[in-house]
Design a protein around this motif. Structure first.
Motif, PDB file in Angstrom:
ATOM      1  N   ILE A 159       0.832  -1.204   0.000  1.00 54.94           N
ATOM      2  CA  ILE A 159       0.000   0.000   0.000  1.00 54.94           C
ATOM      3  C   ILE A 159       0.869   1.258   0.000  1.00 54.94           C
ATOM      4  O   ILE A 159       0.520   2.273  -0.608  1.00 54.94           O
TER       5      ILE A 159
ATOM      6  N   ARG B 202       0.222  -1.070  -5.386  1.00 47.53           N
ATOM      7  CA  ARG B 202      -0.809  -0.550  -4.472  1.00 47.53           C
ATOM      8  C   ARG B 202      -2.170  -1.139  -4.822  1.00 47.53           C
ATOM      9  O   ARG B 202      -2.925  -1.565  -3.940  1.00 47.53           O
ATOM     10  N   CYS B 203      -2.483  -1.192  -6.120  1.00 49.95           N
ATOM     11  CA  CYS B 203      -3.778  -1.732  -6.545  1.00 49.95           C
ATOM     12  C   CYS B 203      -3.903  -3.214  -6.186  1.00 49.95           C
ATOM     13  O   CYS B 203      -4.991  -3.688  -5.847  1.00 49.95           O
TER      14      CYS B 203
ATOM     15  N   TYR C 125      -4.810  -3.212  -2.557  1.00 46.20           N
ATOM     16  CA  TYR C 125      -6.194  -2.784  -2.357  1.00 46.20           C
ATOM     17  C   TYR C 125      -7.153  -3.961  -2.551  1.00 46.20           C
ATOM     18  O   TYR C 125      -8.160  -4.076  -1.863  1.00 46.20           O
TER      19      TYR C 125
ATOM     20  N   LEU D  15      -8.758  -3.479   5.983  1.00 41.74           N
ATOM     21  CA  LEU D  15      -8.576  -2.108   5.511  1.00 41.74           C
ATOM     22  C   LEU D  15      -9.545  -1.213   6.283  1.00 41.74           C
ATOM     23  O   LEU D  15     -10.754  -1.394   6.202  1.00 41.74           O
TER      24      LEU D  15
ATOM     25  N   THR E  40      -7.554   4.171   5.717  1.00 42.07           N
ATOM     26  CA  THR E  40      -6.789   3.625   4.587  1.00 42.07           C
ATOM     27  C   THR E  40      -7.583   3.734   3.296  1.00 42.07           C
ATOM     28  O   THR E  40      -7.032   4.075   2.240  1.00 42.07           O
ATOM     29  N   LEU E  41      -8.882   3.472   3.370  1.00 44.94           N
ATOM     30  CA  LEU E  41      -9.725   3.577   2.178  1.00 44.94           C
ATOM     31  C   LEU E  41      -9.754   5.010   1.660  1.00 44.94           C
ATOM     32  O   LEU E  41      -9.639   5.246   0.451  1.00 44.94           O
TER      33      LEU E  41
ATOM     34  N   ALA F  10      -6.460   5.864   0.039  1.00 45.76           N
ATOM     35  CA  ALA F  10      -6.300   5.175  -1.248  1.00 45.76           C
ATOM     36  C   ALA F  10      -7.066   5.898  -2.350  1.00 45.76           C
ATOM     37  O   ALA F  10      -6.545   6.138  -3.447  1.00 45.76           O
TER      38      ALA F  10
ATOM     39  N   ALA G 194      -8.046   3.109  -7.521  1.00 46.75           N
ATOM     40  CA  ALA G 194      -8.212   2.547  -6.178  1.00 46.75           C
ATOM     41  C   ALA G 194      -9.626   2.031  -5.995  1.00 46.75           C
ATOM     42  O   ALA G 194      -9.838   0.937  -5.450  1.00 46.75           O
TER      43      ALA G 194
ATOM     44  N   LEU H  93     -10.494  -1.800  -4.897  1.00 45.40           N
ATOM     45  CA  LEU H  93     -11.097  -1.974  -3.576  1.00 45.40           C
ATOM     46  C   LEU H  93     -12.444  -2.684  -3.694  1.00 45.40           C
ATOM     47  O   LEU H  93     -12.797  -3.517  -2.855  1.00 45.40           O
TER      48      LEU H  93
ATOM     49  N   ASN I 192     -12.179  -6.365  -3.660  1.00 48.11           N
ATOM     50  CA  ASN I 192     -11.681  -6.994  -2.435  1.00 48.11           C
ATOM     51  C   ASN I 192     -12.830  -7.734  -1.750  1.00 48.11           C
ATOM     52  O   ASN I 192     -13.731  -7.116  -1.178  1.00 48.11           O
TER      53      ASN I 192
END
Length: 431
Positions: free
Chosen positions: A279, A287-288, A291, A297, A301-302, A305, A313, A317, A320
């Motif tokens: 991250i 990073r992706c 995520y 998370l 953090t969200l 991002a 992002a 996300l 996820n």
């Protein structure tokens, strides 16, 4: 009373072609090592030489002798050959010589076929989810079957495998009778991930490999060399880097970035991983990947991002799975991640993922009514944040200042009017 196999066979052979097709389809749906009619019945149906029956046997037969005869007969008959190559019931009825080996005399014959396989045959064969795990593992491990296929065509095989349901479903112990079956089911995934190490990076290779890895479950214990290999999967040249920058601005990753993102998804999702390292990376692709894979998370953090990587992002996300498991985390996903998106892709991805998880894991959504994202009220957890963001807006503050000034003027007028009335009353009293 259940019919004997001979009686069942006699009735089947007396049926019309349409009735035979319906029977074969139903039998294939419950295919196993036990066959209620046997190979002799299929041979007798073949002897009738009726087109609909031949096509139905090609698609639903359970015996390798039948499949092999139709396959060889169909060298100039594409529909017949394609149905044999797409047959999913055949693999369930074979103890030895799993699909597609069961269509050939031996392995040498299979390799000879692969050396001259047509693009059409290739696509149908490698799209079949009934492919044997050993065959798939061998091909993805770049064994003789890999070498047999033309070097350019191998990459198109990766595209076909990307759409193969066998490589999209997470393996479960419930789907296997014993631990060995479960273990073997994971070998193709492991081999596919190791292609990051084994393949020579290039523009075309990155495009096809990225497609294969995009929806591949993060299921591999052999990851030691993958992180080291990522440095090779990078765009080279000013034009390629400029294209990558433009794609990122549009909320998309380049093919090279897609490969790195997939690898980060695998590595960041391990039980012993430290997702924060990904991250905090300078590489948007890494990073992706985090995520999409990180198990925990929080809201901070969200928000960070989304602020840093925008729709890129948001998109990852939303993918996820961990953020879909509880109502609280889904509220965060909807309010922090989805709301505010300027692009359509995150919204479409949200809808697609929600429908998928509602179907696969209905207990996660018990007691919740389904509404389209734009129709849902803002969750209680984010109302305070929304109010704060609205009242903190410079335009809103400016309007508030004007209203305060008007209110002050109105208050002054009231006091002045009151003073005038008092003075008038005093004058009246004196007179």
């Amino acid at each position: 009373m259940q019919r004997t196999p001979k009686a069942e066979e006699a009735i089947l052979l007396a049926r019309s072609a349409e009735e035979v097709r319906d029977y074969l389809r139903q039998r294939a749906a419950g295919a196993s090592l036990f066959d209620p009619i046997g190979q002799d019945a299929e041979a007798a149906l073949l002897a009738r030489r009726e087109r609909l029956i031949d096509l139905s046997l090609a698609e639903y037969c359970l015996h390798r002798e039948t499949a092999r005869e139709l396959f060889e007969r169909g060298s100039d008959d594409w529909p017949l050959r394609a149905l044999v190559l797409s047959n999913q019931a055949l693999a369930k009825s074979q103890i030895l010589g799993r699909f597609p080996l069961c269509l050939f005399e031996d392995e040498d014959a299979l390799l000879s076929y692969l050396e001259t396989i047509s693009p059409d045959d290739q696509w149908v064969l490698f799209s079949n989810p009934a492919l044997d795990e050993s065959f798939l593992e061998g091909f993805l491990s770049m064994d003789q079957t890999w070498e047999a296929i033309d070097s350019e065509q191998r990459l198109w095989v990766l595209d076909a495998l990307a759409g193969n349901a066998k490589l999209q479903k997470i393996r479960s112990t419930q789907d296997h009778e014993d631990g060995w079956g479960w273990y073997m089911a994971g070998k193709p995934f492991e081999a596919a991930w190791l292609l990051i190490e084994k393949l020579e990076p290039g523009t075309e290779t990155a495009r096809h490999l990225a497609k294969l890895l995009r929806d591949l479950p993060a299921d591999s214990y052999k990851t030691d060399g993958i992180a080291e290999a990522l440095v090779r999967w990078r765009a080279i040249g000013e034009d390629a880097l400029a294209d990558e920058t433009n794609r990122n601005a549009e909320g998309r990753l380049s093919d090279f970035q897609e490969v790195r993102q997939a690898a980060a998804r695998l590595l960041a999702g391990r039980h012993d991983a430290k997702p924060r390292l990904f991250i905090d990376s300078d590489d948007v692709a890494l990073r992706c990947g985090a995520y999409e894979a990180a198990s925990k998370l929080d809201e901070e953090t969200l928000e960070a991002a989304v602020k840093l990587d925008g729709d890129l992002a948001r998109l990852h996300l939303i993918r996820n799975e961990g953020l879909w498991r509880s109502e609280k985390s889904r509220d965060l996903l909807l309010d922090v991640v989805l709301r505010g998106s300027e692009g359509d892709e995150p919204r479409w991805e949200y809808r697609r993922r929600e429908r998928h998880y509602r179907k696969e894991y209905p207990t996660w959504f018990e007691g919740e009514e389904y509404l389209e994202p734009d129709e849902r009220p803002i969750s209680e957890s984010s109302i305070a944040d929304v109010v704060a963001s609205v009242t903190g807006d410079p335009a809103i503050k400016g309007i508030q200042r004007r209203l305060d000034a008007v209110e002050d003027r109105q208050r002054s007028v009231v006091w002045l009017a009151a003073l005038c009335l008092i003075m008038l009353a005093v004058l009246v009293w004196r007179t």
